[in-house]
Design an enzyme around this catalytic site. Structure first.
Site, short mmCIF file in Angstrom:
data_model
loop_
_atom_site.label_atom_id
_atom_site.label_comp_id
_atom_site.label_asym_id
_atom_site.label_seq_id
_atom_site.Cartn_x
_atom_site.Cartn_y
_atom_site.Cartn_z
N ASN A 90 0.95 -1.40 -0.16
CA ASN A 90 -0.33 0.29 0.07
C ASN A 90 0.92 1.13 0.19
O ASN A 90 0.01 2.41 -0.68
CB ASN A 90 -1.01 -0.35 1.38
N SER A 144 -3.51 2.15 -8.81
CA SER A 144 -5.09 3.33 -9.18
C SER A 144 -5.38 3.75 -10.63
O SER A 144 -4.94 2.68 -10.97
CB SER A 144 -3.70 4.47 -8.90
N TYR A 156 3.39 9.27 -11.65
CA TYR A 156 2.61 8.13 -11.08
C TYR A 156 2.01 7.58 -12.03
O TYR A 156 1.80 6.58 -11.77
CB TYR A 156 1.28 9.34 -9.91
N ALA A 158 2.75 6.28 -14.50
CA ALA A 158 4.17 5.24 -14.75
C ALA A 158 4.37 4.13 -13.40
O ALA A 158 4.26 3.04 -14.33
CB ALA A 158 5.10 6.38 -15.07
N SER A 159 3.81 4.64 -12.79
CA SER A 159 4.44 3.67 -11.64
C SER A 159 2.85 3.25 -11.24
O SER A 159 3.32 1.57 -10.96
CB SER A 159 4.82 4.63 -9.70
N LYS A 160 1.88 3.37 -10.85
CA LYS A 160 0.62 2.12 -11.23
C LYS A 160 0.53 1.28 -11.88
O LYS A 160 -0.14 0.46 -12.24
CB LYS A 160 0.27 3.58 -10.47
N ILE A 189 -9.16 8.95 -3.21
CA ILE A 189 -9.36 8.43 -2.04
C ILE A 189 -9.13 9.63 -1.31
O ILE A 189 -8.56 10.41 -1.11
CB ILE A 189 -8.92 7.69 -1.07
#
Length: 254
Positions: A90, A144, A156, A158-160, A189
């Site tokens: 997480n 995400s 973000y 790219a990372s997810k 969220i």
């Protein structure tokens, strides 16, 4: 109740938001919970609340982007509880201002991808060795909707997206060996991390493009909304599910 009775669960980013809600929920369902994050004071606060409710919890300070910290997290878990049944990846960070690909800086790419994607991969790599010793386990990654649809800052996204990919890779690698791997892909969220975004630093061009592909009238997830899905995927109730990326956004991106 008791949906995780006898299980040992590691939850990274367990100091607030989704991680804290998940840790509390897992403990109530019978799991022995290990929570990790970089901030010790916040970890101890979450741990104290879990203990006050009768749960069993071990806080371990970790920077999951560092291999030695991930190895220590797994080692501390096995030392305390003897095994690893569940890993919830997480821990993660947002980029600053939703910067698009033509505006994102190198240092932002390094930080966001390093924690979100690399950190998830390292934790999986260290956890599967212990899971195999005990006949299997469940890995649940918090990705995400940004990683599915591209709606966010470039680093973000790219990372997810990488997390979704490594989820499918891990599921394929260990299919038939007792280790499952799934991802939850929330929309917005309501957490302290998202509340801390600075509107003055926002790439409004990117924000406007995102608005074209979502229904902004639909409500956002709470940490408990996401934790409930994580609980199902961590439990044996979902034993036939692996390699899936489940979007949880109340239908805002349909």
């Amino acid at each position: 109740m008791d949906r995780l009775q006898g299980k040992v669960a590691i939850i990274t980013g367990g100091n607030s938001g989704v991680g804290a809600a998940t840790a509390a929920m897992f403990a109530k369902e019978g799991a022995k919970v290990v929570i990790s994050a970089r901030r010790q004071a916040q970890l101890e606060e979450v741990a104290a609340k879990i203990r006050a409710e009768g749960g069993e919890v071990l806080p371990v300070v970790s920077d999951i982007s560092k291999a030695e910290d991930a190895k220590n997290l797994i080692a501390k878990t096995v030392e305390a509880f003897g095994k690893v049944d569940v890993l919830v990846n997480n821990a993660g960070v947002l980029d600053e201002g939703l910067k698009a690909i033509d505006k994102v800086e190198d240092e932002v790419i390094d930080r966001v991808v390093g924690i979100n994607a690399k950190g998830t991969m390292i934790c999986i790599r260290e956890a599967v060795a212990e899971m195999l010793k005990n006949g299997g386990g469940s890995i649940v990654n918090v990705a995400s909707v940004a990683g599915v649809l591209g709606c966010g800052g470039a680093a973000y996204v790219a990372s997810k997206a990488a997390i979704v990919g490594i989820t499918k890779h891990t599921a394929l690698r260990f299919a038939g060996q007792g280790i499952r791997c799934n991802a939850v892909c929330p929309g917005s969220i309501a957490t302290p991390m998202t509340a801390g975004m600075n509107p003055g630093n926002m790439d409004m061009d990117m924000f406007g493009q995102m608005g074209k592909h979502s229904d902004l009238k639909v409500g956002v997830c709470t940490p408990d909304d996401v934790a409930n899905i994580l609980l199902f995927l961590a439990s044996d109730e979902s034993r036939a599910i692996t390699g899936q990326a489940i979007v949880s956004d109340f239908g805002s991106t349909l």
